[in-house]
Design a protein around this motif. Structure first.
Motif, PDB file in Angstrom:
ATOM      1  N   MET A 119       0.831  -1.182   0.000  1.00  0.00           N
ATOM      2  CA  MET A 119       0.000   0.000   0.000  1.00  0.00           C
ATOM      3  C   MET A 119       0.883   1.255   0.000  1.00  0.00           C
ATOM      4  SD  MET A 119      -2.957   0.812   2.697  1.00  0.00           S
ATOM      5  CE  MET A 119      -4.307   1.740   2.160  1.00  0.00           C
ATOM      6  N   GLU A 120       0.502   2.224  -0.815  1.00  0.00           N
ATOM      7  CA  GLU A 120       1.290   3.439  -0.969  1.00  0.00           C
ATOM      8  C   GLU A 120       1.038   4.395   0.197  1.00  0.00           C
ATOM      9  OE1 GLU A 120       1.347   7.163  -4.011  1.00  0.00           O
ATOM     10  OE2 GLU A 120       0.943   5.188  -4.834  1.00  0.00           O
ATOM     11  N   ASN A 121       2.114   5.022   0.644  1.00  0.00           N
ATOM     12  CA  ASN A 121       2.014   5.997   1.727  1.00  0.00           C
ATOM     13  C   ASN A 121       1.493   7.315   1.147  1.00  0.00           C
ATOM     14  OD1 ASN A 121       2.261   7.609   3.934  1.00  0.00           O
ATOM     15  ND2 ASN A 121       4.472   7.401   4.139  1.00  0.00           N
ATOM     16  N   THR A 122       0.302   7.724   1.529  1.00  0.00           N
ATOM     17  CA  THR A 122      -0.302   8.937   0.978  1.00  0.00           C
ATOM     18  C   THR A 122      -0.357  10.076   1.994  1.00  0.00           C
ATOM     19  OG1 THR A 122      -2.491   8.154   1.578  1.00  0.00           O
ATOM     20  CG2 THR A 122      -1.726   7.660  -0.661  1.00  0.00           C
ATOM     21  N   THR A 123       0.313   9.923   3.113  1.00  0.00           N
ATOM     22  CA  THR A 123       0.295  10.982   4.116  1.00  0.00           C
ATOM     23  C   THR A 123       1.207  12.125   3.691  1.00  0.00           C
ATOM     24  OG1 THR A 123       2.079   9.986   5.385  1.00  0.00           O
ATOM     25  CG2 THR A 123      -0.176   9.370   5.987  1.00  0.00           C
ATOM     26  N   THR A 124       0.765  13.315   3.976  1.00  0.00           N
ATOM     27  CA  THR A 124       1.564  14.493   3.684  1.00  0.00           C
ATOM     28  C   THR A 124       2.448  14.774   4.887  1.00  0.00           C
ATOM     29  OG1 THR A 124      -0.224  15.377   2.344  1.00  0.00           O
ATOM     30  CG2 THR A 124       1.461  16.922   3.052  1.00  0.00           C
ATOM     31  N   PRO A 125       3.762  14.901   4.660  1.00  0.00           N
ATOM     32  CA  PRO A 125       4.638  15.149   5.799  1.00  0.00           C
ATOM     33  C   PRO A 125       4.368  16.518   6.421  1.00  0.00           C
ATOM     34  CG  PRO A 125       5.854  15.370   3.750  1.00  0.00           C
ATOM     35  CD  PRO A 125       4.486  14.861   3.400  1.00  0.00           C
ATOM     36  N   LYS A 126       4.495  16.582   7.727  1.00  0.00           N
ATOM     37  CA  LYS A 126       4.329  17.850   8.435  1.00  0.00           C
ATOM     38  C   LYS A 126       5.628  18.650   8.322  1.00  0.00           C
ATOM     39  CE  LYS A 126       0.270  17.110  10.280  1.00  0.00           C
ATOM     40  NZ  LYS A 126      -0.886  17.911  10.036  1.00  0.00           N
ATOM     41  N   LEU A 127       5.484  19.891   7.892  1.00  0.00           N
ATOM     42  CA  LEU A 127       6.657  20.754   7.793  1.00  0.00           C
ATOM     43  C   LEU A 127       6.834  21.506   9.101  1.00  0.00           C
ATOM     44  CD1 LEU A 127       6.255  22.261   4.220  1.00  0.00           C
ATOM     45  CD2 LEU A 127       7.580  20.270   4.912  1.00  0.00           C
ATOM     46  N   LYS A 128       8.078  21.642   9.505  1.00  0.00           N
ATOM     47  CA  LYS A 128       8.402  22.419  10.694  1.00  0.00           C
ATOM     48  C   LYS A 128       8.623  23.876  10.265  1.00  0.00           C
ATOM     49  CE  LYS A 128      10.502  18.532  13.127  1.00  0.00           C
ATOM     50  NZ  LYS A 128       9.307  17.929  13.536  1.00  0.00           N
ATOM     51  N   TRP A 129       8.682  24.783  11.219  1.00  0.00           N
ATOM     52  CA  TRP A 129       8.808  26.204  10.913  1.00  0.00           C
ATOM     53  C   TRP A 129      10.032  26.505  10.063  1.00  0.00           C
ATOM     54  CZ3 TRP A 129      13.095  28.887  12.454  1.00  0.00           C
ATOM     55  CH2 TRP A 129      13.881  28.292  13.439  1.00  0.00           C
ATOM     56  N   TYR A 130      11.142  25.800  10.307  1.00  0.00           N
ATOM     57  CA  TYR A 130      12.363  26.088   9.559  1.00  0.00           C
ATOM     58  C   TYR A 130      12.286  25.605   8.118  1.00  0.00           C
ATOM     59  CZ  TYR A 130      13.396  21.422  11.478  1.00  0.00           C
ATOM     60  OH  TYR A 130      13.337  20.107  11.863  1.00  0.00           O
ATOM     61  N   HIS A 131      11.393  24.675   7.801  1.00  0.00           N
ATOM     62  CA  HIS A 131      11.181  24.280   6.406  1.00  0.00           C
ATOM     63  C   HIS A 131      10.565  25.438   5.621  1.00  0.00           C
ATOM     64  CE1 HIS A 131      11.107  20.002   8.083  1.00  0.00           C
ATOM     65  NE2 HIS A 131      12.216  20.122   7.377  1.00  0.00           N
ATOM     66  N   TYR A 132       9.661  26.170   6.259  1.00  0.00           N
ATOM     67  CA  TYR A 132       9.044  27.317   5.606  1.00  0.00           C
ATOM     68  C   TYR A 132      10.057  28.445   5.380  1.00  0.00           C
ATOM     69  CZ  TYR A 132       4.592  25.037   6.493  1.00  0.00           C
ATOM     70  OH  TYR A 132       3.552  24.152   6.511  1.00  0.00           O
ATOM     71  N   ILE A 133      10.921  28.666   6.350  1.00  0.00           N
ATOM     72  CA  ILE A 133      11.975  29.683   6.210  1.00  0.00           C
ATOM     73  C   ILE A 133      12.890  29.306   5.045  1.00  0.00           C
ATOM     74  CG2 ILE A 133      13.969  30.782   7.339  1.00  0.00           C
ATOM     75  CD1 ILE A 133      11.291  31.611   8.571  1.00  0.00           C
TER      76      ILE A 133
END
Length: 110
Positions: A1-15
């Motif tokens: 089964m394929e993993n379809t979850t979207t990873p959670k980004l941390k604040w520094y990923h947005y920066i």
């Protein structure tokens, strides 16, 4: 089964995504002018950002911006399923594009 979850980004990923957009947008005018053989302002001109730098200097500055922008993009961990990260990336690119258009408006006159 394929993993379809979207990873959670941390604040520094947005920066990282924002600054990636800045660097990648900044690469465009320097690269285009450099490979076209046109002198163009760069941080290495005299005065910095106002005087004209050689096409070679602009190509090298553009390549530096491309490498940094790419590394920051990879570090941001954004992709097509992280819409928020993509929006922040494009806000960074838009911010730099608008700032550059305002800053270089008088370049042709100078």
């Amino acid at each position: 089964m394929e993993n379809t979850t979207t990873p959670k980004l941390k604040w520094y990923h947005y920066i990282s995504a924002f600054f990636s957009g800045l660097f990648l947008a900044n690469a465009v005018p320097h690269f285009v002018n450099g490979v076209s053989g046109n002198p163009f302002p760069s941080p290495f001109s005299d005065p910095p950002g106002i005087g004209l730098s050689s096409p070679l200097t602009n190509v090298l500055w553009a390549l530096f911006n491309l490498v940094v922008g790419y590394l920051l993009f990879r570090a941001s961990k954004i992709h097509s399923k992280t819409i928020g990260g993509l929006v922040i990336f494009f806000i960074g690119a838009a911010a730099m594009s608008i700032m550059l258009s305002i800053h270089f408006v008088g370049k042709a006159k100078g």
